[in-house]
Design an enzyme around this catalytic site. Structure first.
Site, PDB file in Angstrom:
ATOM      1  N   SER A 256      -8.536  -6.938   3.906  1.00  7.39           N
ATOM      2  CA  SER A 256      -8.717  -6.174   5.144  1.00  7.39           C
ATOM      3  C   SER A 256     -10.142  -6.221   5.667  1.00  7.39           C
ATOM      4  CB  SER A 256      -8.306  -4.712   4.909  1.00  7.39           C
ATOM      5  OG  SER A 256      -9.138  -4.118   3.947  1.00  7.39           O
TER       6      SER A 256
ATOM      7  N   LYS B 223      -7.367   4.986   6.500  1.00  6.66           N
ATOM      8  CA  LYS B 223      -8.585   4.433   7.102  1.00  6.66           C
ATOM      9  C   LYS B 223      -9.009   5.233   8.329  1.00  6.66           C
ATOM     10  CE  LYS B 223      -7.635  -0.202   5.342  1.00  6.66           C
ATOM     11  NZ  LYS B 223      -7.237  -1.589   5.650  1.00  6.66           N
TER      12      LYS B 223
END
EC number: 3.4.21.53
Length: 809
Positions: free
Chosen positions: A706, A749
Site C-alpha cells: 500500500s 487508515k
C-alpha cells in the site's frame, strides 16, 4: 547388644544347676578379681537382670571361649555410649563401672553368639591387663555403705509402688518381676533399685549413671525420677490407646448400624442401593428431556449395561460417568429468542458507543432471523485490534436475543480433543468444550463465543482448527460428533461468534465458513464518549467512589487520549484512568472532605509526561505521509527520500521493509525514472544520482502492498526539487505502467489520518466504494481524491489543480 526377653527354656534353666555342676552364684559369694570384658550398647546391664545377650562372633569368639574354660563362667559387661559396629571399641570407650554376669547356654549361629547373662554384682575396673580383644582387666567390687533404715524403707516402698503402677499399665513387665522374685526378696533394696532402673526406657547414659552410683540412697534418688517418667509415658500411651480404641469401636458400631439400616430399609422398600439409585436418577433426568431417537436408544443400552455391572468394576465407573454427561446435555430444550429489533438497538447502544456500522450489521443479522423466526446457519467473525469491544459485543448480542452466553478462548489451544472430546475409554476422559458449554448453559441454543480464533495452534495431538471446520459449518454441525459421547449432536441452533485480531493466521477453509464484521479503532471523539459513559463510571463503582468525589474534565480526557492512550482500542485508556483513580483515592484518604477535580494541567502529576507528543506533519523535499494498516489499527507512515551523491547511479532501501514493500519501492523507482520528463523533471537525474529511500522507525518491521504511490511521490519530489503539497496523506499500490491499485484497511487508515489531523487524502479509485460506506462522522471535513493512475496523484501533490474524481466531504 541385648534382647528384651528370654525364652521359656532359658527361664527354666536359671533355677537349675548348669552343665558344669555349678549352682547359681549369689551376689555376696566370692567373685574373681580378674575377668574378661564384653562391651554392650544401647543400655548397661544391671546386677538384678537375667537376659539374653547377642554379640558378633568376630571379634568376641575368643572372649566367650576363654570364659567358658573357667570354673566360674563369669564375664564383665561394660556399657559403650554410641552406635554398635562390627569392630571392637577402643578400651577407653568402655565405662569404668560394669556388671559381672554368669553366662549360660552359649551358642554360635549365623555369625552371632547368644548366651543368657545372669547379673551378679557391679564392679569397677582397677587395672587393664589387656587392651585388645579379648579384653582382660583386674576389678574391684565396691561395697555399699550402711544407710538410715527408715529412709531406706520409704524409698523401697516408693519403688515397689512405681513397679506396681507399671505392671498395671503394661502386663509384659510381669515376666521380669517373676524372674526378680525368684532370685531376690521384695526387701532387698539394692537389687530392687537396680531392677527398677532396668524396667525403664531411659537413655543409656542415664542408666549408666545409676550403675555408677554405689550408695543405695543416692541410687534410689536417681531411679525414682526415671520410674516416674516411665509411669507418665505409660499413662499417656494408655490414654492414646483408649482414645483410638473408642474411635475404632464407634466407627465400627456406626458402620454395622448403617449396614443394618440399609438392609431394613431395603426390605421395607424405603431405600435402594447405590446402583439402583444411580439408575433411577439418570432415568428421571432423561424423562425431563426430549432426546432424539438415537440418543434414547443409546441411553437405554447404557442403562441396561449399568444395571448388570458390579459397582466395584472399572467399567461401572466409566459407564456411570458417561450416563452422567449424557443426561446433563439439554436435549430438546431451547430458550425463546427475542426478535425485538428496537430492544436490540437499545442494548447495543447501551453497551457500546460508536461502532455504528458494526451495530447496524448486527441489527441486520437479527432482522434476518426475526423475519424467518429462526437464527441459525450464520457464524459471525468479529475482526479488529485489541480493546475495541469484540467480546463485549458478543455478550450484547446474547442479551439482545435473550440467550445464554458461554465464552472460551482458543488462544494457544493445541489439542483437538478440547473441541471434540476424548474417547471415554481413556482415564479422565471428558467431552469437548462445546458439550460442556451446552451443559453449563442448560439450553441447546446458547451464544457461544470462540475467542482468539486467530491464535489457535497445532501439535502432534491434532489440529484444533481442522476440528472446528465441522463445528462451524452450518451444513455439518447438525450432526456434530463428539468423541466422548460417540453420538450425533445438533449444533445448528447455536449462534457462534468468533473474535480475531487479524486474518492471516486463520486457515482459509475456516475463514470461508464465517461472516466477517470488521471493528476498526476509535477516533478521539468516540473515546471521550466511551470514557465518560462506560470506563470511568465502571472504575468509580469498582473503587467505591461517588462521581462527585472524583471528576475528570472533558479536556483532560481528550489530553489523556491524545497524549497517553493513542492506540486503536480503549484498554490502555482504561488503565490510565485507573491510575488516576488510584492516586485520587490516596488524596481522598488524606483529605476526605475535599473532592478531586482533574484538569489538563494536573495530568503530569497523575500520569507523568505524555508518551505521545503533538506531531507536526513532516514536510520538505522528499518527505511524504503514507497511510498504513497494522494489527493495532491504522497508522501514518512518513516516507523520506534523499540524494546522497552524484558520482554514480544507485538506490538504497532502509527501514525494516518486508519483501512486498521492497518490490513496491523498486517499482516506484523504475516508474519515476522512466517518466521524469513527463513529470517535468530532469530525465538524467537518476542516471547520476545515488538515492536513499527510508521509512522511519527502522526497528519496526513493515510490509504490505500500500506504499507504492507514497514512495513514488517522495522520489519525484527530490527529482523535481519541489516540496509536495502539505497536509496530504496517501495510500495505494503502483504498477510499472502507472496504474494505482486498490488496497485494504481504508477505515483504519482514515481514522489514523483524522487522529493526526490530516484532512487531505489520496485513495485508489478502486476504494471509492469502501470510503463511501464509512459513517458520515468519519468522512466529515475530509478532502479525498481518488486516483486511477499516478498522474492523478501528481496533480494533487505538485500541480495543485483540482482533478476530476476528487470529492470533498
Amino acid at each position: 547388644m541385648m534382647t528384651d526377653d528370654a525364652t521359656d527354656e532359658t527361664m527354666e534353666y536359671i533355677g537349675r544347676e548348669d552343665r558344669g555342676g555349678h549352682s547359681l552364684a549369689l551376689p555376696q559369694q566370692s567373685l574373681p578379681r580378674r575377668i574378661y570384658l564384653l562391651p554392650v550398647y544401647n543400655r548397661p546391664f544391671f546386677p538384678a537382670q537375667v537376659q539374653a545377650v547377642v554379640v558378633n562372633q568376630a571379634p568376641w569368639h575368643e572372649t566367650i571361649k576363654r570364659v567358658s574354660e573357667t570354673d566360674h563362667y563369669i564375664l564383665g559387661l561394660c556399657f559403650v555410649d554410641g552406635e554398635p559396629n562390627e569392630d571392637a571399641p577402643d578400651s577407653d570407650e568402655l565405662s569404668t563401672m560394669g556388671c559381672a554376669v554368669r553366662i549360660h547356654h552359649a551358642q554360635e549361629e549365623g555369625g552371632k553368639i547368644q548366651f543368657i547373662a545372669q547379673g551378679l554384682q557391679r564392679f569397677r575396673i582397677a587395672q587393664w591387663l589387656r587392651r585388645k580383644p579379648p579384653f582382660l582387666v583386674e576389678v574391684e567390687y565396691p561395697e555399699e555403705p550402711d544407710e538410715e533404715p527408715d529412709e531406706l524403707r520409704a524409698y523401697t516402698l516408693s519403688i515397689i509402688s512405681a513397679i506396681k503402677d507399671l505392671l498395671r499399665s503394661n502386663p509384659l513387665y510381669g515376666e521380669d518381676v517373676k524372674q526378680y522374685l525368684s532370685r531376690f526378696g521384695p526387701d532387698d533394696s539394692s537389687p530392687l533399685a537396680d531392677f527398677g532402673a532396668s524396667m525403664t526406657s531411659a537413655e543409656g547414659h542415664a542408666l549408666q549413671d545409676v550403675l555408677n552410683t554405689v550408695p543405695l540412697l543416692r541410687r534410689m534418688e536417681k531411679v525414682l525420677p526415671l520410674m516416674r517418667k516411665e509411669q507418665e509415658v505409660a499413662r499417656l500411651q494408655a490414654e492414646i490407646n483408649e482414645e483410638v480404641n473408642e474411635k475404632v469401636q464407634q466407627h465400627q458400631r456406626e458402620f454395622f448400624l448403617r449396614e443394618q439400616l440399609k438392609v431394613i430399609q431395603r426390605e421395607l422398600g424405603m431405600a435402594k442401593d447405590d446402583k439402583t439409585a444411580d439408575v433411577e436418577r439418570f432415568q428421571e433426568r432423561m424423562a425431563e428431556l426430549a432426546p432424539p431417537e438415537h440418543i434414547q436408544e443409546r441411553f437405554d443400552d447404557e442403562i441396561q449395561k449399568l444395571s448388570v455391572l458390579e459397582q466395584g468394576s472399572p467399567e461401572y465407573g466409566v459407564t456411570r460417568n458417561y450416563l452422567d454427561w449424557l443426561t446433563q446435555i439439554p436435549w430438546g430444550r431451547y430458550s425463546e429468542d427475542h426478535f425485538n429489533l428496537a430492544e436490540a438497538r437499545r442494548v447495543l447502544d447501551r453497551d457500546h458507543d460508536g461502532l455504528d456500522d458494526v451495530k447496524s450489521r448486527i441489527v441486520e443479522f437479527l432482522a434476518e432471523g426475526a423475519y424467518r423466526q429462526e437464527i441459525s446457519g450464520s457464524i459471525i467473525l468479529l475482526v479488529g485490534p485489541p480493546g475495541v469491544g469484540k467480546t463485549s459485543i458478543g455478550r450484547s448480542v446474547a442479551d439482545a436475543l435473550g440467550r445464554q452466553f458461554y465464552r472460551f478462548s482458543l488462544g494457544g489451544m493445541r489439542d483437538e480433543a478440547e473441541i471434540k472430546g476424548h474417547r471415554r475409554t481413556y482415564i479422565g476422559a471428558m467431552p469437548g468444550k462445546l458439550v460442556q458449554a451446552l451443559k453449563e448453559c442448560e439450553v441447546s441454543n446458547p451464544v457461544i463465543m470462540l475467542d482468539e480464533i486467530d491464535k489457535i495452534g497445532a501439535s502432534f495431538q491434532g489440529d484444533p482448527a481442522s476440528a472446528l471446520l465441522e463445528t462451524l459449518d452450518p451444513e455439518q454441525n447438525r450432526e456434530f460428533l463428539d468423541h466422548y459421547l460417540d453420538a450425533r449432536l445438533d449444533l445448528s441452533k447455536v449462534l457462534f461468534i468468533c473474535t480475531a485480531n487479524q486474518l492471516d493466521t486463520i486457515p482459509r477453509p475456516l475463514l470461508d465458513r464465517m461472516d466477517m464484521i470488521r471493528l476498526s479503532g476509535y477516533i478521539t471523539e468516540e473515546k471521550v464518549v466511551i470514557a465518560k459513559h462506560h470506563l470511568l463510571p465502571r472504575l468509580l463503582k469498582r473503587s467505591g467512589l461517588l462521581k462527585k468525589q472524583l471528576n475528570i474534565t472533558d479536556a483532560a480526557l481528550r489530553q489523556i487520549i491524545e497524549g497517553y492512550a493513542r492506540e486503536a482500542g480503549v484498554r490502555n485508556l482504561e488503565k490510565q484512568l485507573h491510575r488516576i483513580v488510584r492516586k485520587g483515592i490516596v488524596k481522598l484518604l488524606e483529605s476526605p472532605d475535599t473532592p478531586i477535580k482533574v484538569g489538563v494541567n494536573d495530568l503530569s502529576d497523575y500520569l507523568g509526561q505524555p508518551a505521545f507528543r503533538k506531531e507536526k506533519s513532516l514536510s520538505g523535499i522528499g518527505v511524504v505521509s503514507g497511510l498504513a494498516w497494522t494489527a493495532m489499527g491504522g497508522a501514518t507512515l512518513n516516507v523520506e527520500a534523499s540524494r546522497i551523491h552524484s558520482t554514480q547511479r544507485g538506490f538504497r532501501l532502509t527501514g525494516q521493509l518486508g519483501d512486498v514493500m521492497k518490490e513496491s519501492a523498486e517499482i516506484a523507482y523504475s516508474y519515476v525514472s522512466s517518466n521524469l520528463k513527463r513529470f517535468k523533471g530532469d530525465p538524467t537525474f537518476f542516471d547520476k544520482s545515488f538515492v536513499h529511500l527510508h521509512v522511519p522507525e527502522g526497528a519496526t518491521p513493515k510490509d504490505g502492498p500500500s506504499a507504492g504511490i507514497t514512495m513514488a511521490t517522495a522520489l519525484l519530489s527530490i527529482a523535481r526539487k519541489e516540496t509536495p503539497r502539505a497536509n496530504v496523506a496517501m495510500t495505494g499500490e503502483l504498477t510499472l505502467t502507472g496504474q494505482v491499485l486498490p488496497v485494504g484497511g481504508i477505515r483504519e487508515k482514515v481514522i489514523a489520518a483524522r487522529r493526526q489531523r490530516i484532512n487531505t487524502l489520496v485513495l485508489p479509485e478502486g476504494n471509492r466504494g469502501d470510503f463511501e460506506e464509512l459513517p458520515d462522522y468519519l468522512r466529515e471535513g475530509l478532502e479525498v481524491h481518488f486516483a486511477k493512475r499516478y498522474q492523478d496523484v501528481y496533480n494533487v501533490c505538485f500541480a495543485h489543480q483540482p482533478k476530476q474524481g476528487a470529492s470533498v466531504h
